[in-house]
Scaffold this motif. Sequence first.
Motif, PDB file in Angstrom:
ATOM      1  N   HIS A   1       0.815  -1.211   0.000  1.00 19.67           N
ATOM      2  CA  HIS A   1       0.000   0.000   0.000  1.00 19.67           C
ATOM      3  C   HIS A   1       0.849   1.261   0.000  1.00 19.67           C
ATOM      4  N   SER A   2       2.163   1.110  -0.064  1.00 19.53           N
ATOM      5  CA  SER A   2       3.041   2.277  -0.051  1.00 19.53           C
ATOM      6  C   SER A   2       4.119   2.097  -1.103  1.00 19.53           C
ATOM      7  N   PRO A   3       4.753   3.201  -1.498  1.00 18.30           N
ATOM      8  CA  PRO A   3       5.857   3.065  -2.449  1.00 18.30           C
ATOM      9  C   PRO A   3       6.971   2.242  -1.811  1.00 18.30           C
ATOM     10  N   ARG A   4       7.516   1.306  -2.543  1.00 21.89           N
ATOM     11  CA  ARG A   4       8.565   0.439  -1.991  1.00 21.89           C
ATOM     12  C   ARG A   4       9.876   1.188  -1.850  1.00 21.89           C
ATOM     13  N   THR A   5      10.495   0.995  -0.702  1.00 21.90           N
ATOM     14  CA  THR A   5      11.815   1.551  -0.460  1.00 21.90           C
ATOM     15  C   THR A   5      12.834   0.428  -0.412  1.00 21.90           C
ATOM     16  N   TYR A   6      12.451  -0.734  -0.863  1.00 21.97           N
ATOM     17  CA  TYR A   6      13.307  -1.902  -0.831  1.00 21.97           C
ATOM     18  C   TYR A   6      13.090  -2.674  -2.120  1.00 21.97           C
ATOM     19  N   GLN A   7      13.886  -3.684  -2.320  1.00 22.03           N
ATOM     20  CA  GLN A   7      13.855  -4.439  -3.561  1.00 22.03           C
ATOM     21  C   GLN A   7      13.255  -5.820  -3.349  1.00 22.03           C
ATOM     22  N   GLN A   8      12.624  -6.335  -4.394  1.00 22.98           N
ATOM     23  CA  GLN A   8      12.068  -7.685  -4.337  1.00 22.98           C
ATOM     24  C   GLN A   8      12.950  -8.588  -5.191  1.00 22.98           C
ATOM     25  N   GLY A   9      13.203  -9.768  -4.703  1.00 19.74           N
ATOM     26  CA  GLY A   9      13.988 -10.704  -5.480  1.00 19.74           C
ATOM     27  C   GLY A   9      13.371 -12.077  -5.430  1.00 19.74           C
ATOM     28  N   LEU A  10      13.755 -12.925  -6.320  1.00 19.35           N
ATOM     29  CA  LEU A  10      13.373 -14.331  -6.406  1.00 19.35           C
ATOM     30  C   LEU A  10      11.924 -14.599  -6.016  1.00 19.35           C
ATOM     31  N   SER A  11      11.670 -15.244  -4.893  1.00 15.18           N
ATOM     32  CA  SER A  11      10.290 -15.582  -4.510  1.00 15.18           C
ATOM     33  C   SER A  11       9.535 -14.338  -4.070  1.00 15.18           C
ATOM     34  N   LYS A  12       8.245 -14.291  -4.400  1.00 18.61           N
ATOM     35  CA  LYS A  12       7.477 -13.098  -4.089  1.00 18.61           C
ATOM     36  C   LYS A  12       6.139 -13.405  -3.427  1.00 18.61           C
ATOM     37  N   TYR A  13       6.023 -14.538  -2.774  1.00 19.24           N
ATOM     38  CA  TYR A  13       4.758 -14.892  -2.152  1.00 19.24           C
ATOM     39  C   TYR A  13       4.891 -14.863  -0.646  1.00 19.24           C
ATOM     40  N   MET A  14       3.990 -14.128  -0.006  1.00 20.95           N
ATOM     41  CA  MET A  14       3.979 -14.089   1.450  1.00 20.95           C
ATOM     42  C   MET A  14       2.545 -14.003   1.942  1.00 20.95           C
ATOM     43  N   ASP A  15       2.347 -14.457   3.161  1.00 27.26           N
ATOM     44  CA  ASP A  15       1.085 -14.290   3.856  1.00 27.26           C
ATOM     45  C   ASP A  15       0.759 -12.790   3.900  1.00 27.26           C
ATOM     46  N   LYS A  16      -0.503 -12.440   3.735  1.00 27.93           N
ATOM     47  CA  LYS A  16      -0.910 -11.037   3.665  1.00 27.93           C
ATOM     48  C   LYS A  16      -0.499 -10.243   4.907  1.00 27.93           C
ATOM     49  N   ASP A  17      -0.761 -10.775   6.110  1.00 29.53           N
ATOM     50  CA  ASP A  17      -0.401 -10.054   7.333  1.00 29.53           C
ATOM     51  C   ASP A  17       1.113  -9.896   7.457  1.00 29.53           C
ATOM     52  N   ALA A  18       1.843 -10.956   7.119  1.00 28.14           N
ATOM     53  CA  ALA A  18       3.305 -10.898   7.176  1.00 28.14           C
ATOM     54  C   ALA A  18       3.833  -9.864   6.181  1.00 28.14           C
ATOM     55  N   LEU A  19       3.263  -9.836   5.000  1.00 29.57           N
ATOM     56  CA  LEU A  19       3.703  -8.896   3.969  1.00 29.57           C
ATOM     57  C   LEU A  19       3.441  -7.447   4.377  1.00 29.57           C
ATOM     58  N   LEU A  20       2.263  -7.186   4.916  1.00 32.62           N
ATOM     59  CA  LEU A  20       1.959  -5.816   5.344  1.00 32.62           C
ATOM     60  C   LEU A  20       2.896  -5.371   6.466  1.00 32.62           C
ATOM     61  N   ALA A  21       3.190  -6.273   7.405  1.00 32.98           N
ATOM     62  CA  ALA A  21       4.124  -5.958   8.484  1.00 32.98           C
ATOM     63  C   ALA A  21       5.533  -5.748   7.928  1.00 32.98           C
ATOM     64  N   LEU A  22       5.934  -6.574   6.965  1.00 34.47           N
ATOM     65  CA  LEU A  22       7.259  -6.454   6.349  1.00 34.47           C
ATOM     66  C   LEU A  22       7.386  -5.131   5.602  1.00 34.47           C
ATOM     67  N   ASP A  23       6.337  -4.749   4.905  1.00 38.73           N
ATOM     68  CA  ASP A  23       6.347  -3.487   4.171  1.00 38.73           C
ATOM     69  C   ASP A  23       6.571  -2.312   5.122  1.00 38.73           C
ATOM     70  N   THR A  24       5.861  -2.297   6.239  1.00 32.87           N
ATOM     71  CA  THR A  24       6.020  -1.231   7.236  1.00 32.87           C
ATOM     72  C   THR A  24       7.412  -1.288   7.859  1.00 32.87           C
ATOM     73  N   PHE A  25       7.870  -2.476   8.192  1.00 33.83           N
ATOM     74  CA  PHE A  25       9.189  -2.704   8.790  1.00 33.83           C
ATOM     75  C   PHE A  25      10.294  -2.138   7.892  1.00 33.83           C
ATOM     76  N   LEU A  26      10.282  -2.499   6.626  1.00 33.42           N
ATOM     77  CA  LEU A  26      11.343  -2.061   5.720  1.00 33.42           C
ATOM     78  C   LEU A  26      11.224  -0.588   5.356  1.00 33.42           C
ATOM     79  N   THR A  27      10.008  -0.081   5.271  1.00 30.98           N
ATOM     80  CA  THR A  27       9.819   1.342   5.006  1.00 30.98           C
ATOM     81  C   THR A  27      10.322   2.167   6.186  1.00 30.98           C
ATOM     82  N   ASP A  28      10.029   1.738   7.400  1.00 28.44           N
ATOM     83  CA  ASP A  28      10.522   2.438   8.585  1.00 28.44           C
ATOM     84  C   ASP A  28      12.043   2.349   8.696  1.00 28.44           C
ATOM     85  N   PHE A  29      12.612   1.209   8.299  1.00 28.16           N
ATOM     86  CA  PHE A  29      14.073   1.073   8.269  1.00 28.16           C
ATOM     87  C   PHE A  29      14.670   2.126   7.342  1.00 28.16           C
ATOM     88  N   CYS A  30      14.104   2.277   6.173  1.00 26.47           N
ATOM     89  CA  CYS A  30      14.602   3.253   5.200  1.00 26.47           C
ATOM     90  C   CYS A  30      14.500   4.665   5.759  1.00 26.47           C
TER      91      CYS A  30
END
Length: 176
Positions: free
Chosen positions: A4-33
């Motif tokens: 739901h936000s512009p990516r500040t990180y890169q995606q590689g190889l596998s791209k499938y994740m549980d929806k809740d895990a993915l949303l948390a990961l997106d926030t985690f990596l965006t906050d890291f950036c």
Amino acid sequence: LVSHSPRTYQQGLSKYMDKDALLALDTFLTDFCTATGKNNVLIRYAYRSEEDQKAFETQPGYSDHHTGLGCQLKYTVEGRNYELSTDPTYNWLYENAHKYGFVVRYPADKTDKTGIADYSDYFRYVGVAHATYMHANNLCLEEYVELLKGYTHKKPLGISAADGKYYEVYCVEVNG
């Protein structure tokens, strides 16, 4: 991957994740950036099918990669991938993962418990309550699951989590 936000990180190889895990990961990596100014984190391995897993040493059907709840993170410089532990900037990820519901799935000092040698760049989503407790008590997932067996709905484990909420956690035995 859907975000739901512009990516500040890169995606590689596998791209499938549980929806809740993915949303948390997106926030985690965006906050890291935002916190570090670094935008070169690479999501390397997330979900692997049993067929994909045959190329690795872990027996198909018994891999954490089958859950869709975790991923390997690396950082890239000029197209080369590096372990997070090689640059102190990425310590932010280890220090803050629990606030987003993630734990290092296979810590270097827990090989005797996990059965997996140091794979400390693989982050597993367990939820904020569980991750907070595991982080505070230096537990790997195997130790935490074993600990939970001692808690029931009549005697739950109380957790004041990083999200400011209080949780009561317990184990329910499933038969059949």
